[in-house]
Write a protein that holds these residues in place. Structure first.
Motif, PDB file in Angstrom:
ATOM      1  N   ALA A  32      23.840  23.362  -8.594  1.00  0.00           N
ATOM      2  CA  ALA A  32      22.389  23.271  -8.429  1.00  0.00           C
ATOM      3  C   ALA A  32      21.908  24.355  -7.495  1.00  0.00           C
ATOM      4  N   ALA A  33      20.894  25.100  -7.920  1.00  0.00           N
ATOM      5  CA  ALA A  33      20.350  26.184  -7.103  1.00  0.00           C
ATOM      6  C   ALA A  33      19.076  25.714  -6.435  1.00  0.00           C
ATOM      7  N   ALA A  34      19.006  25.857  -5.127  1.00  0.00           N
ATOM      8  CA  ALA A  34      17.809  25.435  -4.395  1.00  0.00           C
ATOM      9  C   ALA A  34      16.683  26.407  -4.648  1.00  0.00           C
ATOM     10  N   PRO A  35      15.479  25.960  -4.940  1.00  0.00           N
ATOM     11  CA  PRO A  35      14.364  26.853  -5.147  1.00  0.00           C
ATOM     12  C   PRO A  35      13.934  27.497  -3.840  1.00  0.00           C
ATOM     13  N   ALA A  36      13.214  28.584  -3.985  1.00  0.00           N
ATOM     14  CA  ALA A  36      12.741  29.298  -2.803  1.00  0.00           C
ATOM     15  C   ALA A  36      11.807  28.407  -1.993  1.00  0.00           C
ATOM     16  N   THR A  37      11.820  28.601  -0.668  1.00  0.00           N
ATOM     17  CA  THR A  37      11.017  27.768   0.224  1.00  0.00           C
ATOM     18  C   THR A  37       9.540  27.832  -0.143  1.00  0.00           C
ATOM     19  N   LYS A  38       9.051  29.007  -0.409  1.00  0.00           N
ATOM     20  CA  LYS A  38       7.642  29.159  -0.745  1.00  0.00           C
ATOM     21  C   LYS A  38       7.323  28.444  -2.063  1.00  0.00           C
ATOM     22  N   ALA A  39       8.279  28.502  -3.011  1.00  0.00           N
ATOM     23  CA  ALA A  39       8.054  27.813  -4.283  1.00  0.00           C
ATOM     24  C   ALA A  39       7.943  26.313  -4.064  1.00  0.00           C
ATOM     25  N   VAL A  40       8.795  25.765  -3.181  1.00  0.00           N
ATOM     26  CA  VAL A  40       8.714  24.335  -2.877  1.00  0.00           C
ATOM     27  C   VAL A  40       7.354  23.984  -2.300  1.00  0.00           C
ATOM     28  N   THR A  91      13.623  32.624 -10.905  1.00  0.00           N
ATOM     29  CA  THR A  91      14.013  32.753  -9.499  1.00  0.00           C
ATOM     30  C   THR A  91      13.019  32.097  -8.552  1.00  0.00           C
ATOM     31  N   SER A  92      11.849  31.705  -9.048  1.00  0.00           N
ATOM     32  CA  SER A  92      10.884  30.997  -8.203  1.00  0.00           C
ATOM     33  C   SER A  92      11.257  29.528  -8.039  1.00  0.00           C
ATOM     34  N   GLY A  93      12.263  29.075  -8.775  1.00  0.00           N
ATOM     35  CA  GLY A  93      12.648  27.672  -8.713  1.00  0.00           C
ATOM     36  C   GLY A  93      11.865  26.790  -9.657  1.00  0.00           C
ATOM     37  N   ALA A  94      11.182  27.378 -10.641  1.00  0.00           N
ATOM     38  CA  ALA A  94      10.369  26.596 -11.571  1.00  0.00           C
ATOM     39  C   ALA A  94      11.256  25.717 -12.447  1.00  0.00           C
ATOM     40  N   SER A  95      10.704  24.623 -12.902  1.00  0.00           N
ATOM     41  CA  SER A  95      11.434  23.687 -13.747  1.00  0.00           C
ATOM     42  C   SER A  95      11.559  24.229 -15.165  1.00  0.00           C
ATOM     43  N   LYS A 150       3.611  38.094  -8.240  1.00  0.00           N
ATOM     44  CA  LYS A 150       3.720  37.842  -6.798  1.00  0.00           C
ATOM     45  C   LYS A 150       3.347  36.402  -6.451  1.00  0.00           C
ATOM     46  N   LEU A 151       2.485  35.777  -7.260  1.00  0.00           N
ATOM     47  CA  LEU A 151       2.052  34.412  -6.975  1.00  0.00           C
ATOM     48  C   LEU A 151       3.115  33.364  -7.295  1.00  0.00           C
ATOM     49  N   THR A 152       4.201  33.758  -7.978  1.00  0.00           N
ATOM     50  CA  THR A 152       5.232  32.773  -8.300  1.00  0.00           C
ATOM     51  C   THR A 152       6.000  32.350  -7.065  1.00  0.00           C
ATOM     52  N   GLY A 153       6.039  33.198  -6.049  1.00  0.00           N
ATOM     53  CA  GLY A 153       6.768  32.838  -4.828  1.00  0.00           C
ATOM     54  C   GLY A 153       8.253  32.957  -4.956  1.00  0.00           C
ATOM     55  N   GLY A 154       8.763  33.603  -6.036  1.00  0.00           N
ATOM     56  CA  GLY A 154      10.198  33.736  -6.209  1.00  0.00           C
ATOM     57  C   GLY A 154      10.789  34.783  -5.286  1.00  0.00           C
ATOM     58  N   THR A 155      12.092  34.686  -5.077  1.00  0.00           N
ATOM     59  CA  THR A 155      12.814  35.663  -4.268  1.00  0.00           C
ATOM     60  C   THR A 155      13.401  36.716  -5.177  1.00  0.00           C
ATOM     61  N   PRO A 156      12.966  37.977  -5.104  1.00  0.00           N
ATOM     62  CA  PRO A 156      13.473  39.002  -6.012  1.00  0.00           C
ATOM     63  C   PRO A 156      14.989  39.148  -5.876  1.00  0.00           C
ATOM     64  N   ILE A 157      15.643  39.364  -7.003  1.00  0.00           N
ATOM     65  CA  ILE A 157      17.089  39.597  -7.018  1.00  0.00           C
ATOM     66  C   ILE A 157      17.342  41.071  -6.750  1.00  0.00           C
ATOM     67  N   THR A 158      18.238  41.353  -5.864  1.00  0.00           N
ATOM     68  CA  THR A 158      18.514  42.731  -5.496  1.00  0.00           C
ATOM     69  C   THR A 158      19.960  43.074  -5.807  1.00  0.00           C
ATOM     70  N   VAL A 159      20.239  44.369  -5.812  1.00  0.00           N
ATOM     71  CA  VAL A 159      21.589  44.833  -6.075  1.00  0.00           C
ATOM     72  C   VAL A 159      22.467  44.544  -4.868  1.00  0.00           C
ATOM     73  N   ASN A 160      23.618  43.886  -5.098  1.00  0.00           N
ATOM     74  CA  ASN A 160      24.520  43.548  -4.004  1.00  0.00           C
ATOM     75  C   ASN A 160      25.454  44.699  -3.671  1.00  0.00           C
TER      76      ASN A 160
END
Length: 391
Positions: free
Chosen positions: A182-190, A323-327, A381-391
């Motif tokens: 289970a992946a926790a949604p972003a804090t802002k999305a919550v 990535t915003s944690g949407a259902s 930007k309004l989705t509140g998701g955390t952008p995925i970046t290159v590791n």
């Protein structure tokens, strides 16, 4: 092979499945003497089935997980396609098309959820390459069907053989998919889910509109690029086919390259550049009809730019929502609205073209490309998701 590889294989198999339907349709038309009117109704039945099933699939995935949805939707779609080979009449074929459309709609939602989960767990963008893999599957499936039909293989044995081979493949692929943690949604999305449900609902609709604009603009090219070259610019059919191929190749290449670009630039900037590129492409296509120097070459460059720009729109939309944690339900809502744009687009452009000419009709996708460049970044930007970046 890890979760990413198995998921990519599912996308590939779905591309093959879609090619089996589309590439055999002319032969099915000849077998049942459908005619343009019945074919139009058949395609509409398929699309309506998909659009009805998508929101239901989202609710089912929220209850039973996207992986379980994929496990029955993918083999079910293969079986439904195989049933079309037995259709003795246009009426029966229409019923099987609705069933195939519903299972395909559920399959599209399940695939998106699976790819979103891969991104969440690996921390790497994969959505563009997944859709690129789908395209390769469609190309391979289409080539196989074309070869078989050129060898005078009847369409019914062809469909039955292909689906018989594809069914165990899809059962194996979906069985290999392992559960995701289970992946926790972003804090802002919550926070937005709790305190801003209405605004978030509007964001979901906004993302759907962006996706619809992308699908309509993409569909305008796939349906009308070749016809624009032949009917407006006077090119011969071989050149018209080449223009379509150039668009398709550009889209495929950019889908595979789009993930690392999105990882470095972020979704908002990526989609702004994508929309601007597609806008420039449609600008060249529209100008090609009024310039005297190399109009076909100008149009071809324009279609290549349009393909390169539109290639990343839907992958960016669905990945950002994920990535915003949407259902799953919200993702299926966006998918339904977006695919609705792809359904309406070809008919709308065809209607305008019949009354005002194809160049005027192509102003519609050009305007939507501008809309993507101008408005989509703010919606993302309004989705509140955390952008995925290159590791």
């Amino acid at each position: 092979m890890g979760a990413r590889g198995w998921t990519a294989s599912c996308y590939w198999a779905t591309g093959v499945l879609n090619a089996l339907w589309g590439a055999t349709l002319p032969a099915t038309d000849a077998r049942l003497d459908l005619g343009p009117g019945r074919i139009g109704g058949l395609l509409m039945a398929l699309a309506i089935g998909a659009l009805v099933a998508m929101p239901l699939a989202g609710r089912a995935a929220d209850r039973w997980t996207g992986r379980r949805l994929l496990r029955w939707a993918m083999p079910g779609a293969v079986v439904a396609l195989g049933l079309t080979a037995f259709a003795p009449s246009a009426g029966v074929l229409m019923v099987t098309a609705v069933v195939f459309g519903m299972l395909s709609g559920a399959l599209n939602v399940a695939l998106s959820l699976q790819a979103v989960n891969v991104e969440r767990t690996t921390g790497r963008p994969v959505m563009g390459s997944m859709h690129g893999t789908w395209t390769l599957g469609a190309v391979l499936g289409g080539a196989a069907v074309t070869t078989a039909l050129h060898l005078n293989t009847p369409v019914q044995p062809l469909l039955l053989t292909a689906t018989t081979l594809l069914l165990p493949t899809t059962l194996t692929l979906t069985h290999k998919l392992s559960p995701f943690a289970a992946a926790a949604p972003a804090t802002k999305a919550v926070a937005e889910e709790v305190t801003g449900e209405v605004r978030r609902g509007w964001v979901v609709v906004g993302l759907g509109v962006v996706g619809a604009a992308g699908f309509l603009t993409e569909g305008a090219a796939t349906d009308w690029a070749g016809l624009h070259a032949t009917r407006v610019l006077g090119a011969d059919p071989a050149i018209g086919s080449l223009v379509y191929t150039a668009f398709f190749v550009a889209m495929t290449v950019v889908r595979f390259a789009g993930d690392p670009v999105r990882a470095r630039l972020g979704p908002a900037l990526t989609i702004r550049i994508a929309g601007a590129t597609a806008t420039a492409g449609y600008g060249l296509v529209l100008l090609s009809g009024v310039i005297e120097t190399s109009p076909v070459g100008t149009a071809m460059v324009g279609w290549v730019l349009a393909g390169a720009g539109m290639a990343v729109v839907w992958p960016v939309v669905v990945s950002t929502l994920g990535t915003s944690g949407a259902s799953a339900r919200r993702l299926s809502t966006v998918t339904t609205i977006s695919y609705g744009g792809g359904l309406v687009g070809p008919a709308l452009i065809g209607s305008v073209a019949s009354h005002a000419g194809l160049p005027t009709a192509l102003l519609i996708p050009a305007a939507l490309a501008v809309l993507v460049a101008a408005a989509a970044p703010a919606v993302l930007k309004l989705t509140g998701g955390t952008p995925i970046t290159v590791n």
